[in-house]
Scaffold this motif. Structure first.
Motif, short mmCIF file in Angstrom:
data_model
loop_
_atom_site.label_atom_id
_atom_site.label_comp_id
_atom_site.label_asym_id
_atom_site.label_seq_id
_atom_site.Cartn_x
_atom_site.Cartn_y
_atom_site.Cartn_z
N VAL A 113 0.85 -1.19 0.00
CA VAL A 113 0.00 0.00 0.00
C VAL A 113 0.89 1.25 0.00
CG1 VAL A 113 -1.86 1.24 1.17
CG2 VAL A 113 -1.73 -1.26 1.33
N VAL A 114 0.68 2.12 -0.98
CA VAL A 114 1.40 3.39 -1.04
C VAL A 114 0.43 4.49 -0.63
CG1 VAL A 114 2.62 5.03 -2.51
CG2 VAL A 114 2.91 2.56 -2.88
N VAL A 115 0.82 5.28 0.34
CA VAL A 115 -0.02 6.35 0.85
C VAL A 115 0.71 7.68 0.69
CG1 VAL A 115 -1.28 7.30 2.83
CG2 VAL A 115 -1.08 4.81 2.55
N ASN A 116 0.06 8.63 0.04
CA ASN A 116 0.57 10.00 -0.06
C ASN A 116 -0.33 10.92 0.76
OD1 ASN A 116 2.85 10.12 -2.19
ND2 ASN A 116 1.28 8.87 -3.19
N VAL A 117 0.28 11.70 1.63
CA VAL A 117 -0.46 12.68 2.44
C VAL A 117 -0.20 14.06 1.84
CG1 VAL A 117 -0.76 13.70 4.72
CG2 VAL A 117 -0.23 11.26 4.51
N LEU A 118 -1.29 14.79 1.57
CA LEU A 118 -1.19 16.11 0.95
C LEU A 118 -1.85 17.16 1.85
CD1 LEU A 118 -2.25 13.85 -1.45
CD2 LEU A 118 -1.21 15.64 -2.82
N THR A 119 -1.58 18.41 1.55
CA THR A 119 -2.25 19.49 2.28
C THR A 119 -3.62 19.73 1.66
OG1 THR A 119 -1.25 21.16 0.85
CG2 THR A 119 -0.08 20.60 2.88
N CYS A 120 -4.53 20.27 2.44
CA CYS A 120 -5.88 20.52 1.95
C CYS A 120 -5.93 21.69 0.97
CB CYS A 120 -6.81 20.81 3.13
SG CYS A 120 -7.33 19.33 4.05
N GLY A 121 -5.36 22.81 1.34
CA GLY A 121 -5.55 24.01 0.55
C GLY A 121 -4.87 23.99 -0.80
N ASP A 122 -3.62 23.48 -0.86
CA ASP A 122 -2.87 23.58 -2.11
C ASP A 122 -2.34 22.25 -2.62
OD1 ASP A 122 -1.08 23.21 -0.08
OD2 ASP A 122 -0.15 25.18 -0.25
N ALA A 123 -2.72 21.15 -1.97
CA ALA A 123 -2.38 19.81 -2.47
C ALA A 123 -0.89 19.54 -2.59
CB ALA A 123 -3.07 19.55 -3.81
N VAL A 124 -0.11 20.09 -1.69
CA VAL A 124 1.32 19.81 -1.66
C VAL A 124 1.55 18.49 -0.93
CG1 VAL A 124 3.55 20.54 -0.73
CG2 VAL A 124 2.03 22.21 -1.80
N GLY A 125 2.32 17.60 -1.52
CA GLY A 125 2.62 16.33 -0.88
C GLY A 125 3.59 16.53 0.27
N VAL A 126 3.18 16.15 1.48
CA VAL A 126 4.03 16.35 2.65
C VAL A 126 4.62 15.05 3.17
CG1 VAL A 126 2.84 18.45 3.37
CG2 VAL A 126 2.02 16.24 4.19
N GLY A 127 4.13 13.91 2.69
CA GLY A 127 4.67 12.64 3.14
C GLY A 127 4.21 11.50 2.24
N SER A 128 5.15 10.59 1.94
CA SER A 128 4.84 9.42 1.12
C SER A 128 5.34 8.18 1.85
CB SER A 128 5.50 9.52 -0.26
OG SER A 128 5.05 10.66 -0.96
N TYR A 129 4.50 7.12 1.87
CA TYR A 129 4.82 5.94 2.66
C TYR A 129 4.44 4.67 1.92
CZ TYR A 129 4.60 9.77 5.97
OH TYR A 129 4.78 10.99 6.58
N VAL A 130 5.19 3.60 2.19
CA VAL A 130 4.85 2.28 1.66
C VAL A 130 4.65 1.34 2.83
CG1 VAL A 130 5.60 0.32 0.26
CG2 VAL A 130 6.20 2.65 -0.45
N TYR A 131 3.52 0.63 2.81
CA TYR A 131 3.20 -0.32 3.87
C TYR A 131 3.14 -1.73 3.29
CZ TYR A 131 2.12 3.68 6.77
OH TYR A 131 2.21 4.87 7.49
N HIS A 132 3.84 -2.64 3.95
CA HIS A 132 3.89 -4.05 3.55
C HIS A 132 3.01 -4.86 4.49
CE1 HIS A 132 5.51 -7.91 2.31
NE2 HIS A 132 5.83 -8.18 3.56
N GLU A 133 2.09 -5.63 3.90
CA GLU A 133 1.16 -6.43 4.70
C GLU A 133 1.78 -7.79 5.03
OE1 GLU A 133 -1.76 -9.37 5.71
OE2 GLU A 133 -0.68 -9.37 3.80
N GLN A 134 1.68 -8.15 6.30
CA GLN A 134 2.17 -9.45 6.74
C GLN A 134 1.37 -9.91 7.95
OE1 GLN A 134 6.37 -9.67 7.43
NE2 GLN A 134 6.38 -11.90 7.58
#
Length: 213
Positions: A113-134
């Protein structure tokens, strides 16, 4: 991917910079940015339909997990920076600025799972993460928290795009971008390729010469 994706990335960024009330250096976010957004993207970062997104096939056959609660995943993750968690708040009602993609990045039996967190007002990406399921739980196996940043899945590789600013650049007009490709190797993501793209600077329209009499 980097050449074609980068061209689309730049186009998307420039279009959004002109359209949004608060210009952004990253691609866009539409108003409907829900906590359960899904869809692996093989294109450049952040397109208009990315938050709600449609699921696409991963690079290798694997079991697609049930839709994850990306907001809870990020907020419960001790590896996520506190400032990113503070940024992760509803934009409208219970709609959060998260972009979620599924794809086989680590060679496991289930999609990552790849998750990108953005800001509300201007959609700037502030964090990107990869989650591995096990065994029914998710482990953070990658993070990038230097905004503007955006991660995506491209043919089994993890591709992270970071905007580059030179002194004096307005937030709506970065000087270029670094596109970094990571591949899962020996239990971790290792950098394989890095491409830098400079954006052209648009100078005002030149006067059109008068036609000859």
């Amino acid at each position: 991917m980097t050449g074609e994706g980068s061209a689309r990335t730049r186009g998307g960024i420039q279009a959004v910079g002109a359209a949004l009330a608060v210009p952004t250096a990253l691609a866009l976010l539409v108003s409907g940015c829900g906590a359960g957004g899904t869809g692996a993207r093989d294109e450049g970062p952040a397109h208009a339909d990315s938050v709600a997104g449609a699921a696409t096939a991963s690079a290798a056959p694997s079991k697609t997990p049930d839709t994850v609660n990306a907001v809870k995943l990020v907020k419960d993750d001790p590896k996520v920076a506190p400032e990113v968690k503070r940024e992760l708040k509803p934009c409208v009602a219970d709609e959060y600025p998260v972009d979620v993609s599924y794809g086989n990045l680590t060679g496991g039996s289930a999609d990552d799972v790849v998750v990108n967190v953005l800001t509300c007002g201007d959609a700037v990406g502030v964090g990107s993460y990869v989650y591995h399921e096990q065994d029914g739980s998710y482990e953070n196996v990658f993070k990038a928290e230097e905004p503007p940043v955006y991660a995506e899945i491209d043919r089994g590789d993890l591709v992270v795009t970071k905007q580059v600013y030179e002194k004096g650049d307005p937030v709506s007009s970065p000087s270029g971008e670094n596109v970094i490709t990571y591949r899962w190797t020996a239990g971790r993501f290792a950098e394989k390729y890095r491409t830098h793209n400079d954006y052209g600077k648009v100078v005002g329209d030149s006067p059109t010469p008068a036609p000859p009499n």
